[in-house]
Design a protein around this motif. Structure first.
Motif, PDB file in Angstrom:
ATOM      1  N   ASN A 138      45.464  46.349  45.749  1.00  0.00           N
ATOM      2  CA  ASN A 138      45.913  45.245  44.870  1.00  0.00           C
ATOM      3  C   ASN A 138      47.278  45.579  43.895  1.00  0.00           C
ATOM      4  O   ASN A 138      47.955  44.733  43.198  1.00  0.00           O
ATOM      5  CB  ASN A 138      45.157  44.568  44.064  1.00  0.00           C
ATOM      6  N   MET A 162      47.522  47.775  41.593  1.00  0.00           N
ATOM      7  CA  MET A 162      47.139  48.065  39.857  1.00  0.00           C
ATOM      8  C   MET A 162      47.681  49.704  40.003  1.00  0.00           C
ATOM      9  O   MET A 162      47.329  50.556  40.742  1.00  0.00           O
ATOM     10  CB  MET A 162      45.776  48.040  39.828  1.00  0.00           C
ATOM     11  N   ASN A 182      41.525  41.383  41.467  1.00  0.00           N
ATOM     12  CA  ASN A 182      42.316  41.829  40.476  1.00  0.00           C
ATOM     13  C   ASN A 182      41.900  43.082  39.564  1.00  0.00           C
ATOM     14  O   ASN A 182      42.312  44.113  39.366  1.00  0.00           O
ATOM     15  CB  ASN A 182      43.127  40.892  39.237  1.00  0.00           C
ATOM     16  N   TYR A 183      40.561  42.944  39.396  1.00  0.00           N
ATOM     17  CA  TYR A 183      39.418  44.228  38.917  1.00  0.00           C
ATOM     18  C   TYR A 183      38.460  44.064  39.757  1.00  0.00           C
ATOM     19  O   TYR A 183      37.244  44.028  39.185  1.00  0.00           O
ATOM     20  CB  TYR A 183      39.433  43.959  37.747  1.00  0.00           C
ATOM     21  N   ASN A 205      48.048  45.768  34.234  1.00  0.00           N
ATOM     22  CA  ASN A 205      47.859  45.336  35.693  1.00  0.00           C
ATOM     23  C   ASN A 205      48.787  44.479  36.273  1.00  0.00           C
ATOM     24  O   ASN A 205      48.619  43.501  36.955  1.00  0.00           O
ATOM     25  CB  ASN A 205      46.393  44.865  36.125  1.00  0.00           C
ATOM     26  N   GLN A 263      48.438  40.749  36.154  1.00  0.00           N
ATOM     27  CA  GLN A 263      47.326  40.121  36.929  1.00  0.00           C
ATOM     28  C   GLN A 263      45.986  40.369  36.357  1.00  0.00           C
ATOM     29  O   GLN A 263      45.146  40.870  36.686  1.00  0.00           O
ATOM     30  CB  GLN A 263      47.330  40.801  38.283  1.00  0.00           C
ATOM     31  N   THR A 264      45.874  39.835  35.074  1.00  0.00           N
ATOM     32  CA  THR A 264      44.685  39.698  34.194  1.00  0.00           C
ATOM     33  C   THR A 264      44.468  38.361  33.544  1.00  0.00           C
ATOM     34  O   THR A 264      45.584  37.866  32.975  1.00  0.00           O
ATOM     35  CB  THR A 264      44.792  41.039  33.085  1.00  0.00           C
ATOM     36  N   VAL A 289      52.733  43.361  42.829  1.00  0.00           N
ATOM     37  CA  VAL A 289      51.616  42.322  42.781  1.00  0.00           C
ATOM     38  C   VAL A 289      50.698  42.401  44.088  1.00  0.00           C
ATOM     39  O   VAL A 289      51.113  43.245  45.081  1.00  0.00           O
ATOM     40  CB  VAL A 289      52.028  40.732  42.751  1.00  0.00           C
ATOM     41  N   ALA A 290      49.668  41.735  44.321  1.00  0.00           N
ATOM     42  CA  ALA A 290      48.519  41.998  45.133  1.00  0.00           C
ATOM     43  C   ALA A 290      49.088  41.489  46.524  1.00  0.00           C
ATOM     44  O   ALA A 290      48.576  42.044  47.567  1.00  0.00           O
ATOM     45  CB  ALA A 290      47.324  41.380  44.840  1.00  0.00           C
ATOM     46  N   GLN A 306      51.076  35.968  46.532  1.00  0.00           N
ATOM     47  CA  GLN A 306      51.181  35.921  45.109  1.00  0.00           C
ATOM     48  C   GLN A 306      52.545  36.283  44.635  1.00  0.00           C
ATOM     49  O   GLN A 306      53.022  35.549  43.644  1.00  0.00           O
ATOM     50  CB  GLN A 306      50.323  37.341  44.695  1.00  0.00           C
ATOM     51  N   PHE A 313      49.841  34.683  36.502  1.00  0.00           N
ATOM     52  CA  PHE A 313      49.350  35.713  37.145  1.00  0.00           C
ATOM     53  C   PHE A 313      50.417  36.885  37.669  1.00  0.00           C
ATOM     54  O   PHE A 313      50.238  37.377  38.925  1.00  0.00           O
ATOM     55  CB  PHE A 313      48.390  35.380  38.234  1.00  0.00           C
TER      56      PHE A 313
END
Length: 481
Positions: A96, A98, A156-157, A282, A285-286, A329-330, A334, A388
């Protein structure tokens, strides 16, 4: 190196999937295929729910164990995850985007903190009490596990947000079927390996990765007793409608568009690390991030300059590089979404002070430059809708009342922060903001505190003792005088 799985973790075993459908996992940093796992279809979900149902209904099963015995298994699971922490962080970061320095803590460590917290909490929680009634008798109030839980986890997490559900559910004696996002399935499979090694009884935890259809089928399954969902507000609304029709309990942790209120006495330059965690963690993206920066008109230019310089200083790069502060980003989808919002912000009259495009020299991977918008009106799309991504909007306010008004003029209410040299003043301002959580000169959810939102940011709470209550079925037994 590609990581390939051929089986699903259902009923305490690795079983063959019911179809040949697979999920191909692509690195957010390189766009290369890095793994593959089976995609669960309806028959797989049926099997997972049946396993969870059997484990819960077993007269001597997980729900009937002494809380201390369940806690001991949860602690073994935490130990097994500790042993896999570096690999877990690597898998999440690869999938993702991160940054690995963040993943090592939030995906490699925090889930175990939650498991151990709830293991300790269930040992000391009174689940049966007798109280005096008002009609002459006494009342016994019992708290039992609610049953089979469907846990829907975003990308995201993925491990932390799975633990938000696993910790209290397992502690109470529930069984669970987890549905990871298709973007993050390799970490879910590693978690399954840890669960098997920890000796969780068969059917207590089951994992069925898949897309929206898989999740919807699981949420509607007649043998599910509760739904715990984390995701977008749009998807959460669909989940809520389904659960309302079925009269099924649901916890919803949804989107946000939180405000970071910079008061006129704030020293941002001394708090940049904390500010980063509250606004850009992140890669943006949180869900709780304060992406609306509210600055006093008397210091507006200074705040914009500070944020612009800070954003420009951030190291953008491969998520697996320890020096990276902003990774990709993921997904390409996105990135397209974020770039669409950047174009809309500029089109509505906001001014880009830094970023706004793709970073030079990074031709592969789904990268977006950290972007700061000035001259933003709170009515602009970029101030009202969740982006995001690493995009901040700086909004001017006249006085504290105006700042609170702007902060509250939002459909969301999940996080937020107040920045000030006077913590008592900051707390007084924070008390006026319509939100489920807020920080003073920092923001980081704590396992001991209830987490969740108001308005379109969700229903119910996770974390803290309150998170345990969400997995309880209460019964009152009236005892005659």
């Amino acid at each position: 190196m590609s990581t390939v799985y051929e089986s699903l973790y259902i009923g305490g075993e690795w079983v063959s999937p019911s179809s040949s459908r697979t999920i191909e996992v692509v690195s957010a940093s390189t766009e290369e295929v890095i793994g593959r796992a089976p995609e669960a279809v309806e028959r797989d979900v049926d099997a997972a729910v049946a396993a969870a149902r059997a484990a819960f209904d077993d007269p001597s099963g997980w729900a009937m164990w002494a809380p201390a015995d369940r806690a001991a298994v949860m602690e073994r699971l935490a130990d097994e995850l500790d042993a896999r922490a570096p690999e877990m962080a690597r898998r999440v970061a690869s999938q993702n985007g991160m940054p690995i320095s963040i993943a090592a803590q939030l995906e490699g460590v925090f889930p175990q903190v939650l498991l151990r917290y709830y293991a300790g909490l269930i040992r000391s929680t009174e689940l049966d009490e007798v109280r005096d009634g008002l009609m002459g008798g006494r009342i016994r109030v019992t708290r039992k596990p609610i049953g089979v839980v469907a846990g829907i986890v975003p990308w995201n997490y993925p491990q932390t947000l799975a633990a938000f559900k696993l910790g209290p559910a397992l502690a109470m004696g529930c069984t669970i079927v987890l549905k990871p996002s298709p973007e993050t399935v390799l970490d879910a499979q590693l978690f399954a390996e840890a669960a098997a090694a920890a000796g969780l009884p068969a059917g207590v935890v089951n994992i069925v990765q898949g897309g929206r259809d898989t999740g919807q089928y699981l949420i509607e399954h007649p043998q599910v007793d509760k739904v715990a969902f984390t995701g977008s507000t749009a998807a959460g609304r669909t989940v809520a409608e389904t659960c309302a029709r079925l009269l099924r309990p649901v916890t919803l942790e949804l989107g946000g568009k939180s405000a970071a209120i910079v008061l006129d006495d704030a020293d941002l330059a001394s708090n940049l690390e904390s500010l980063f965690g509250a606004t850009l963690l992140n890669n943006g993206q949180t869900c709780y991030l304060g992406t609306r920066i509210l600055a006093p008109s008397s210091r507006y230019a200074e705040v914009v300059d500070t944020l612009t310089g800070f954003a420009r200083s951030l190291q953008v790069g491969d998520a697996l590089d320890e020096r990276t502060q902003i990774g990709p980003v993921a997904s390409s989808r996105q990135r397209d979404r974020i770039e669409g919002y950047i174009a809309k912000g500029a089109g509505e009259g906001a001014r880009i002070t830094t970023g706004g495009g793709r970073p030079a020299g990074l031709d592969r991977g789904w990268f977006v430059e950290p972007t700061v918008f000035a001259d933003v009106d709170n009515r602009h799309t970029i101030a009202q809708e969740e982006i995001f991504g690493p995009v901040l909007s700086v909004i001017s306010y006249a006085d504290v009342d105006d700042a609170v008004r702007i902060a509250n003029e939002s459909d969301f209410g999940l996080g937020g922060s107040v920045w000030t040299s006077d913590p008592e003043r900051g707390e007084a301002v924070a008390a006026r903001v319509q939100t489920g959580t807020i920080g003073i000169n920092a923001y980081l959810p704590d396992p001991a505190a209830p987490f969740g939102g108001v308005k379109q940011s969700g229903l119910g709470r996770e974390l803290g003792p309150e998170g345990l209550v969400a997995y309880q079925a209460l019964k009152s037994i009236y005892l005659a005088p």
